[in-house]
Design a protein around this motif. Structure first.
Motif, PDB file in Angstrom:
ATOM      1  N   VAL A  33      32.516  95.599 -47.503  1.00  0.00           N
ATOM      2  CA  VAL A  33      32.221  94.307 -46.884  1.00  0.00           C
ATOM      3  C   VAL A  33      30.756  94.308 -46.449  1.00  0.00           C
ATOM      4  CG1 VAL A  33      32.739  92.779 -44.941  1.00  0.00           C
ATOM      5  CG2 VAL A  33      34.584  93.997 -46.097  1.00  0.00           C
ATOM      6  N   PRO A  34      29.942  93.360 -46.953  1.00  0.00           N
ATOM      7  CA  PRO A  34      28.543  93.309 -46.520  1.00  0.00           C
ATOM      8  C   PRO A  34      28.457  93.154 -44.995  1.00  0.00           C
ATOM      9  CG  PRO A  34      28.913  91.853 -48.411  1.00  0.00           C
ATOM     10  CD  PRO A  34      30.260  92.314 -47.944  1.00  0.00           C
ATOM     11  N   LEU A  35      27.598  93.946 -44.381  1.00  0.00           N
ATOM     12  CA  LEU A  35      27.405  93.907 -42.928  1.00  0.00           C
ATOM     13  C   LEU A  35      25.949  93.532 -42.668  1.00  0.00           C
ATOM     14  CD1 LEU A  35      28.157  94.643 -39.935  1.00  0.00           C
ATOM     15  CD2 LEU A  35      27.555  96.995 -40.499  1.00  0.00           C
ATOM     16  N   GLY A  38      26.305  91.526 -37.905  1.00  0.00           N
ATOM     17  CA  GLY A  38      27.593  91.945 -37.327  1.00  0.00           C
ATOM     18  C   GLY A  38      28.135  91.004 -36.260  1.00  0.00           C
ATOM     19  N   THR A  39      27.474  89.871 -36.001  1.00  0.00           N
ATOM     20  CA  THR A  39      27.919  89.029 -34.871  1.00  0.00           C
ATOM     21  C   THR A  39      29.222  88.293 -35.167  1.00  0.00           C
ATOM     22  OG1 THR A  39      26.547  87.148 -35.552  1.00  0.00           O
ATOM     23  CG2 THR A  39      25.564  88.700 -33.991  1.00  0.00           C
ATOM     24  N   ASP A  40      29.536  88.091 -36.429  1.00  0.00           N
ATOM     25  CA  ASP A  40      30.876  87.580 -36.779  1.00  0.00           C
ATOM     26  C   ASP A  40      31.826  88.744 -37.015  1.00  0.00           C
ATOM     27  OD1 ASP A  40      30.774  84.715 -36.734  1.00  0.00           O
ATOM     28  OD2 ASP A  40      29.503  84.782 -38.504  1.00  0.00           O
ATOM     29  N   LEU A  41      31.374  89.738 -37.777  1.00  0.00           N
ATOM     30  CA  LEU A  41      32.275  90.838 -38.152  1.00  0.00           C
ATOM     31  C   LEU A  41      32.801  91.588 -36.925  1.00  0.00           C
ATOM     32  CD1 LEU A  41      30.544  92.249 -41.373  1.00  0.00           C
ATOM     33  CD2 LEU A  41      32.736  91.045 -41.207  1.00  0.00           C
ATOM     34  N   ALA A 113      21.895  87.755 -35.302  1.00  0.00           N
ATOM     35  CA  ALA A 113      22.582  86.914 -36.299  1.00  0.00           C
ATOM     36  C   ALA A 113      21.606  86.489 -37.394  1.00  0.00           C
ATOM     37  CB  ALA A 113      23.165  85.684 -35.619  1.00  0.00           C
ATOM     38  N   THR A 114      22.063  86.615 -38.642  1.00  0.00           N
ATOM     39  CA  THR A 114      21.210  86.243 -39.769  1.00  0.00           C
ATOM     40  C   THR A 114      21.674  84.916 -40.359  1.00  0.00           C
ATOM     41  OG1 THR A 114      22.607  87.355 -41.402  1.00  0.00           O
ATOM     42  CG2 THR A 114      20.879  88.684 -40.339  1.00  0.00           C
ATOM     43  N   ILE A 115      20.756  84.259 -41.057  1.00  0.00           N
ATOM     44  CA  ILE A 115      21.112  82.989 -41.697  1.00  0.00           C
ATOM     45  C   ILE A 115      22.069  83.251 -42.870  1.00  0.00           C
ATOM     46  CG2 ILE A 115      18.999  82.950 -43.128  1.00  0.00           C
ATOM     47  CD1 ILE A 115      19.094  79.833 -42.752  1.00  0.00           C
TER      48      ILE A 115
HETATM   49  C1  FAD Z   1      28.920  84.891 -28.721  1.00  0.00           C
HETATM   50  C2  FAD Z   1      28.704  84.254 -30.069  1.00  0.00           C
HETATM   51  C3  FAD Z   1      28.157  82.990 -30.140  1.00  0.00           C
HETATM   52  C4  FAD Z   1      27.946  82.377 -31.374  1.00  0.00           C
HETATM   53  N1  FAD Z   1      27.417  81.122 -31.398  1.00  0.00           N
HETATM   54  C5  FAD Z   1      27.196  80.520 -32.586  1.00  0.00           C
HETATM   55  C6  FAD Z   1      26.629  79.215 -32.631  1.00  0.00           C
HETATM   56  O1  FAD Z   1      26.327  78.590 -31.622  1.00  0.00           O
HETATM   57  N2  FAD Z   1      26.438  78.660 -33.847  1.00  0.00           N
HETATM   58  C7  FAD Z   1      26.749  79.306 -35.009  1.00  0.00           C
HETATM   59  O2  FAD Z   1      26.525  78.746 -36.096  1.00  0.00           O
HETATM   60  N3  FAD Z   1      27.281  80.553 -34.999  1.00  0.00           N
HETATM   61  C8  FAD Z   1      27.512  81.166 -33.820  1.00  0.00           C
HETATM   62  N4  FAD Z   1      28.062  82.416 -33.785  1.00  0.00           N
HETATM   63  C9  FAD Z   1      28.445  83.050 -35.074  1.00  0.00           C
HETATM   64  C10 FAD Z   1      27.446  84.054 -35.669  1.00  0.00           C
HETATM   65  O3  FAD Z   1      26.471  84.497 -34.766  1.00  0.00           O
HETATM   66  C11 FAD Z   1      26.818  83.532 -36.950  1.00  0.00           C
HETATM   67  O4  FAD Z   1      27.737  83.093 -37.903  1.00  0.00           O
HETATM   68  C12 FAD Z   1      25.866  84.590 -37.583  1.00  0.00           C
HETATM   69  O5  FAD Z   1      24.825  83.852 -38.175  1.00  0.00           O
HETATM   70  C13 FAD Z   1      26.468  85.544 -38.613  1.00  0.00           C
HETATM   71  O6  FAD Z   1      25.424  86.368 -39.119  1.00  0.00           O
HETATM   72  P1  FAD Z   1      25.486  87.957 -39.033  1.00  0.00           P
HETATM   73  O7  FAD Z   1      24.211  88.443 -39.612  1.00  0.00           O
HETATM   74  O8  FAD Z   1      25.827  88.420 -37.691  1.00  0.00           O
HETATM   75  O9  FAD Z   1      26.700  88.197 -40.066  1.00  0.00           O
HETATM   76  P2  FAD Z   1      27.866  89.326 -40.125  1.00  0.00           P
HETATM   77  O10 FAD Z   1      28.714  89.232 -38.927  1.00  0.00           O
HETATM   78  O11 FAD Z   1      27.213  90.644 -40.398  1.00  0.00           O
HETATM   79  O12 FAD Z   1      28.595  88.833 -41.411  1.00  0.00           O
HETATM   80  C14 FAD Z   1      29.294  87.601 -41.421  1.00  0.00           C
HETATM   81  C15 FAD Z   1      29.961  87.408 -42.806  1.00  0.00           C
HETATM   82  O13 FAD Z   1      28.975  87.192 -43.806  1.00  0.00           O
HETATM   83  C16 FAD Z   1      29.044  88.210 -44.828  1.00  0.00           C
HETATM   84  N5  FAD Z   1      27.643  88.438 -45.197  1.00  0.00           N
HETATM   85  C17 FAD Z   1      26.608  88.662 -44.351  1.00  0.00           C
HETATM   86  N6  FAD Z   1      25.441  88.694 -45.026  1.00  0.00           N
HETATM   87  C18 FAD Z   1      25.746  88.485 -46.334  1.00  0.00           C
HETATM   88  C19 FAD Z   1      24.964  88.397 -47.526  1.00  0.00           C
HETATM   89  N7  FAD Z   1      23.620  88.501 -47.505  1.00  0.00           N
HETATM   90  N8  FAD Z   1      25.600  88.169 -48.693  1.00  0.00           N
HETATM   91  C20 FAD Z   1      26.950  88.029 -48.732  1.00  0.00           C
HETATM   92  N9  FAD Z   1      27.749  88.105 -47.642  1.00  0.00           N
HETATM   93  C21 FAD Z   1      27.148  88.326 -46.449  1.00  0.00           C
HETATM   94  C22 FAD Z   1      29.756  89.374 -44.184  1.00  0.00           C
HETATM   95  O14 FAD Z   1      30.418  90.191 -45.118  1.00  0.00           O
HETATM   96  C23 FAD Z   1      30.738  88.638 -43.270  1.00  0.00           C
HETATM   97  O15 FAD Z   1      31.836  88.194 -44.023  1.00  0.00           O
HETATM   98  C24 FAD Z   1      28.282  83.065 -32.564  1.00  0.00           C
HETATM   99  C25 FAD Z   1      28.821  84.351 -32.503  1.00  0.00           C
HETATM  100  C26 FAD Z   1      29.044  84.952 -31.260  1.00  0.00           C
HETATM  101  C27 FAD Z   1      29.607  86.333 -31.200  1.00  0.00           C
END
Ligand code: FAD
Length: 293
Positions: A33-35, A38-41, A113-115
């Protein structure tokens, strides 16, 4: 039950090619699973709702981070954090992008958190999704078979369903050059200013030329199973002068575009009323700005 972190395996690739090979090879066993941030995972791991035990760490992939503006528009790497988007000078020229980045969670979340994660997580409430849709962005995908580009509008095929192969990674996004003189606005409505998941998200682009609207792109989040454009409302405006009567027609057409639901964050009636108000307000401001030119 919470997932025990000691049982998890995190694989660190050397570069993008290596990551794509590892991801492809893992399909024969347990898919990695791509990480990203990690803010969703980690929320899913904490809740015990994620069965996966093996992760592919995208952090070492410098190729996937960063922002670059050129004549083709703005290229944003999938691993770019919302904090970096909010601060990057080039992003300021696509103002809805930093506006959305500043309201994702709060500072701690924006730092990680990444886009790419926001888009791949595919929540209809993801704040960057309507922005990418309204800017008519393209998604860059890569696998061991090579690279391909997909219009962002074709990425979601259903609730949390993406038009991606299991061994593909999102490498980034391209936002085409903006239309000079267009009126743009991003709006998020939630329970409070920070750490609030959206009840309704709106990103709109409107352009008027010689008295007639020639560009209208309104994108919405949290009001349908995927981020959606409101085509009926857009069509109600095209070719017509930006006037209060025409704006009323567009707002009336909106109910044909959106299908909000009741859930723990809000109910369908409230979401529909908020969407109508956001569009009416957007069109009134646009109308004033076109008249003052
Ligand atoms: C307290 C809290 C508040 C939040 N508030 C908001 C908010 O206001 N608005 C909002 O939109 N979101 C919010 N979020 C959600 C979250 O922060 C976003 O969705 C975040 O952008 C996910 O990015 P990440 O890098 O942390 O992804 P991860 O958690 O690392 O991954 C998320 C998913 O994407 C997949 N993935 C990641 N990168 C790739 C890639 N390059 N290619 C293919 N698959 C990939 C992973 O396998 C996983 O399934 C919140 C989360 C928390 C915990």
């Amino acid at each position: 039950m919470k997932t025990a972190l000691s049982q998890l395996d995190v694989v660190r690739p050397r570069n993008l090619d290596h990551a794509l090979r590892l991801l492809h090879e893992s399909l024969g066993e347990e898919r990695l699973v791509p990480l990203a941030g990690g803010t969703d995972l980690f929320v899913y791991l904490h809740a015990g709702t994620l069965g996966a035990k093996r992760f592919l760490d995208l952090a070492p992939l410098n190729e996937l981070a960063g922002v670059r503006a050129g004549k083709d528009g703005l290229a944003v790497g999938a691993m770019t954090t919302f904090d970096a988007i909010a601060r990057h000078r080039a992003c300021a020229d696509w103002p809805m992008l930093p506006q959305a980045a500043r309201v994702v969670g709060a500072a701690q979340i924006q730092n990680r958190a990444t886009i790419g994660g926001n888009v791949a997580n595919a929540s209809p409430a993801g704040d960057s999704l309507p922005v990418l849709l309204a800017y008519d962005a393209a998604v860059r995908l890569a696998s061991v078979r090579g690279e391909r580009t997909l219009p962002f509008a074709e990425l979601y095929t259903g609730y949390r369903q993406l038009a991606m192969e299991p061994d593909e990674l999102i490498t980034g996004f391209v936002l085409p050059p903006r239309t000079p003189g267009a009126h743009e606005r991003f709006r998020k409505v939630g329970t409070r200013a920070a750490q609030s998941i959206s009840k309704v998200v709106f990103a709109g682009v409107l352009h008027s030329w010689r008295g007639g609207v020639d560009l209208a792109r309104f994108a919405w989040g949290s009001v349908a199973p995927t981020p959606v454009r409101s085509r009926a409302a857009e069509h109600a405006l095209l070719g017509r002068p930006a006037s209060p009567d025409v704006a009323r027609d567009a707002v009336n057409a909106l109910s044909r575009d959106l299908s909000p639901i009741d859930d723990i964050r809000s109910d369908a009636g409230y979401r529909a009323a908020v969407a109508n108000a956001l569009l009416a307000q957007f069109l009134a401001t646009a109308h004033r700005s076109f008249r003052s030119r």
